[in-house]
Write a protein that holds these residues in place. Sequence first.
Motif, PDB file in Angstrom:
ATOM      1  N   ASP A 110      -6.561  -4.705   7.054  1.00 16.37           N
ATOM      2  CA  ASP A 110      -5.759  -5.172   5.863  1.00 16.37           C
ATOM      3  C   ASP A 110      -5.095  -3.604   5.093  1.00 16.37           C
ATOM      4  O   ASP A 110      -4.563  -3.229   4.211  1.00 16.37           O
ATOM      5  CB  ASP A 110      -5.492  -6.159   5.454  1.00 16.37           C
ATOM      6  N   LEU A 111      -6.250  -2.882   5.178  1.00 11.88           N
ATOM      7  CA  LEU A 111      -6.205  -1.864   4.720  1.00 11.88           C
ATOM      8  C   LEU A 111      -4.778  -0.814   4.905  1.00 11.88           C
ATOM      9  O   LEU A 111      -4.769   0.570   4.102  1.00 11.88           O
ATOM     10  CB  LEU A 111      -7.642  -0.700   4.859  1.00 11.88           C
ATOM     11  N   PHE A 112      -4.419  -0.970   5.942  1.00 11.49           N
ATOM     12  CA  PHE A 112      -3.102   0.198   6.762  1.00 11.49           C
ATOM     13  C   PHE A 112      -2.755  -0.171   5.993  1.00 11.49           C
ATOM     14  O   PHE A 112      -0.682   0.142   5.656  1.00 11.49           O
ATOM     15  CB  PHE A 112      -3.278   0.071   8.199  1.00 11.49           C
ATOM     16  N   ARG A 113      -2.414  -1.119   5.595  1.00 11.75           N
ATOM     17  CA  ARG A 113      -1.311  -2.070   4.688  1.00 11.75           C
ATOM     18  C   ARG A 113      -0.738  -1.649   3.223  1.00 11.75           C
ATOM     19  O   ARG A 113      -0.010  -2.005   2.038  1.00 11.75           O
ATOM     20  CB  ARG A 113      -1.098  -3.463   4.472  1.00 11.75           C
ATOM     21  N   LEU A 114      -2.087  -0.691   2.790  1.00 15.14           N
ATOM     22  CA  LEU A 114      -2.202  -0.735   1.325  1.00 15.14           C
ATOM     23  C   LEU A 114      -0.702   0.676   1.015  1.00 15.14           C
ATOM     24  O   LEU A 114      -1.128   1.364  -0.444  1.00 15.14           O
ATOM     25  CB  LEU A 114      -3.680   0.050   1.264  1.00 15.14           C
ATOM     26  N   TRP A 115      -0.272   1.135   1.269  1.00 17.50           N
ATOM     27  CA  TRP A 115       0.664   1.972   1.021  1.00 17.50           C
ATOM     28  C   TRP A 115       1.701   1.311   0.614  1.00 17.50           C
ATOM     29  O   TRP A 115       2.367   1.383  -0.581  1.00 17.50           O
ATOM     30  CB  TRP A 115       1.304   2.590   2.103  1.00 17.50           C
ATOM     31  N   SER A 116       1.426  -0.157   0.910  1.00 16.42           N
ATOM     32  CA  SER A 116       2.552  -1.349  -0.241  1.00 16.42           C
ATOM     33  C   SER A 116       1.503  -1.739  -1.074  1.00 16.42           C
ATOM     34  O   SER A 116       1.205  -2.895  -0.998  1.00 16.42           O
ATOM     35  CB  SER A 116       3.245  -2.052   0.758  1.00 16.42           C
ATOM     36  N   PRO A 117       2.133  -1.634  -2.601  1.00 15.29           N
ATOM     37  CA  PRO A 117       1.261  -1.842  -3.633  1.00 15.29           C
ATOM     38  C   PRO A 117       2.271  -3.812  -3.281  1.00 15.29           C
ATOM     39  O   PRO A 117       2.902  -4.123  -2.470  1.00 15.29           O
ATOM     40  CB  PRO A 117       2.339  -1.464  -5.053  1.00 15.29           C
ATOM     41  N   PRO A 118       0.673  -4.482  -4.070  1.00 14.17           N
ATOM     42  CA  PRO A 118       0.946  -5.829  -4.406  1.00 14.17           C
ATOM     43  C   PRO A 118       2.233  -6.444  -4.473  1.00 14.17           C
ATOM     44  O   PRO A 118       2.964  -5.559  -5.329  1.00 14.17           O
ATOM     45  CB  PRO A 118      -0.319  -5.941  -5.102  1.00 14.17           C
ATOM     46  N   ARG A 119       2.541  -7.591  -4.251  1.00 13.10           N
ATOM     47  CA  ARG A 119       3.926  -7.703  -4.976  1.00 13.10           C
ATOM     48  C   ARG A 119       3.641  -8.425  -6.704  1.00 13.10           C
ATOM     49  O   ARG A 119       3.176  -8.453  -7.351  1.00 13.10           O
ATOM     50  CB  ARG A 119       3.697  -9.653  -5.228  1.00 13.10           C
ATOM     51  N   GLY A 120       5.168  -7.272  -7.114  1.00  9.17           N
ATOM     52  CA  GLY A 120       4.988  -6.992  -8.558  1.00  9.17           C
ATOM     53  C   GLY A 120       4.652  -6.378  -8.519  1.00  9.17           C
ATOM     54  O   GLY A 120       3.769  -5.844 -10.339  1.00  9.17           O
ATOM     55  N   ARG A 121       3.807  -5.370  -8.430  1.00 13.58           N
ATOM     56  CA  ARG A 121       2.522  -4.564  -9.045  1.00 13.58           C
ATOM     57  C   ARG A 121       2.835  -2.854  -9.224  1.00 13.58           C
ATOM     58  O   ARG A 121       3.900  -2.813  -8.081  1.00 13.58           O
ATOM     59  CB  ARG A 121       1.613  -4.891  -9.128  1.00 13.58           C
ATOM     60  N   ARG A 122       2.818  -1.685  -9.873  1.00 13.01           N
ATOM     61  CA  ARG A 122       3.027  -0.891  -9.308  1.00 13.01           C
ATOM     62  C   ARG A 122       1.812  -0.390  -8.162  1.00 13.01           C
ATOM     63  O   ARG A 122       1.987   0.602  -7.685  1.00 13.01           O
ATOM     64  CB  ARG A 122       2.741   0.091 -10.541  1.00 13.01           C
ATOM     65  N   CYS A 123       0.649  -0.407  -8.382  1.00 16.79           N
ATOM     66  CA  CYS A 123      -0.853  -0.119  -7.678  1.00 16.79           C
ATOM     67  C   CYS A 123      -1.535  -1.378  -7.413  1.00 16.79           C
ATOM     68  O   CYS A 123      -1.889  -2.224  -8.412  1.00 16.79           O
ATOM     69  CB  CYS A 123      -1.213   0.734  -8.575  1.00 16.79           C
ATOM     70  N   ARG A 124      -2.741  -1.028  -6.919  1.00 11.48           N
ATOM     71  CA  ARG A 124      -3.911  -2.204  -6.215  1.00 11.48           C
ATOM     72  C   ARG A 124      -4.991  -1.050  -7.534  1.00 11.48           C
ATOM     73  O   ARG A 124      -5.209  -0.507  -7.313  1.00 11.48           O
ATOM     74  CB  ARG A 124      -4.831  -2.253  -5.380  1.00 11.48           C
ATOM     75  N   ILE A 125      -6.030  -2.136  -8.189  1.00 12.72           N
ATOM     76  CA  ILE A 125      -7.817  -1.673  -8.266  1.00 12.72           C
ATOM     77  C   ILE A 125      -8.194  -1.760  -6.955  1.00 12.72           C
ATOM     78  O   ILE A 125      -8.357  -2.606  -6.155  1.00 12.72           O
ATOM     79  CB  ILE A 125      -7.519  -2.494  -9.760  1.00 12.72           C
TER      80      ILE A 125
END
Length: 360
Positions: free
Chosen positions: A65-80
């Motif tokens: 799933d780490l390969f999908r971290l270029w896309s932010p989570p729904r409704g957010r600018r970034c992940r923590i």
Amino acid sequence: MGKNGDPAIIDIRDVEVIAPNFKRRLSGVTSTIIQLVPVQRSLGQKVAALGPGLPSDLPHIRYRDLFRLWSPPRGRRCRIWHARRNIEMLPAIFMRDVLRMPMKIVFTSASQRRHTGWTKWLVSKMDGVIATSGKTADYLTVKNTVVLHGIDTNRFSPPSDTAEAKRARGLDPAQKIVGCFGRVRRQKGTDLFVDSMIKVLAERRDWSAIVAGRATGPHVDFEDGLKKKVAAAGLADRILFVGEHTDINEWYRALDLFIAPQRWEGFGLTPLEAMATAVPVIATDVGAFPELLVTGEEETGLIIARDSVDAMAEAAAALMDDEPRRKAASIRSRAHALENFSIEGEAKLLGNIYRITASA
């Protein structure tokens, strides 16, 4: 839900906070993640764990799933990305700064010593830093927020009948019990506890002691030596080694006094677990212990010098011999734990830090 139908696998698009655990062996950090993640999710925080050594039913993502971290989570600018070890900070820095994944990194430090140059560099790259105690914060050279650990105050709670709690553990309900829980080894001060109990129990026939915890590897001989010392003192029937238990909360319910005898400790949850169970505590002046207990007029217990059998024996005798003082400390202990050290409180503070870091 993953393709295999496992409900513990969380869709990465719905994950706003990743809690990595890159160490297979069980440790305090692993235990923290296991306990915190379900509570955080119950509070609406979209957290998922990542890595080995975690229960299969813990909400988690997979390495792919780490390969999908270029896309932010729904409704957010970034992940923590919430790291708790060096090995978890480094890949996050690579993903954020080299791969340009939309990510902010938070690091929790529990260290109570000066960091190496390598660790200082890693910490300097963090977007947010958390210290698990004021003492830990003193060793950090970057801006940080202190968030003390919390515990499950429902699991660790007083019994309705202490005598029955003792009977259920195979203990004599007529005896008052003092306990020392944790791994059996010199660092944990198990020998200090045993030596102090040999000193005080001879004159206090209504008290017994229990050591709950496991000795592993080279520490087995250490434990065997303690058992021989107890037998030589004629106290084998009143200083008991009961081993490791998954229902340790039930053993706390059988106690009248708890001693945390550590020579060194990073944080140390056992005093909190005891206080939440309405058991007064004697603890050495290591780790976060001085920040957990209340001493003085509103005492929940006593802080003593580390590595001192005499100090431990004196403190134990003082509380053993003063039942009104002990019972008053018992009542205050439970109230103190509920007000200041619930795991829900810890999770809420972390949620605030995530929001501030993500919006910075």
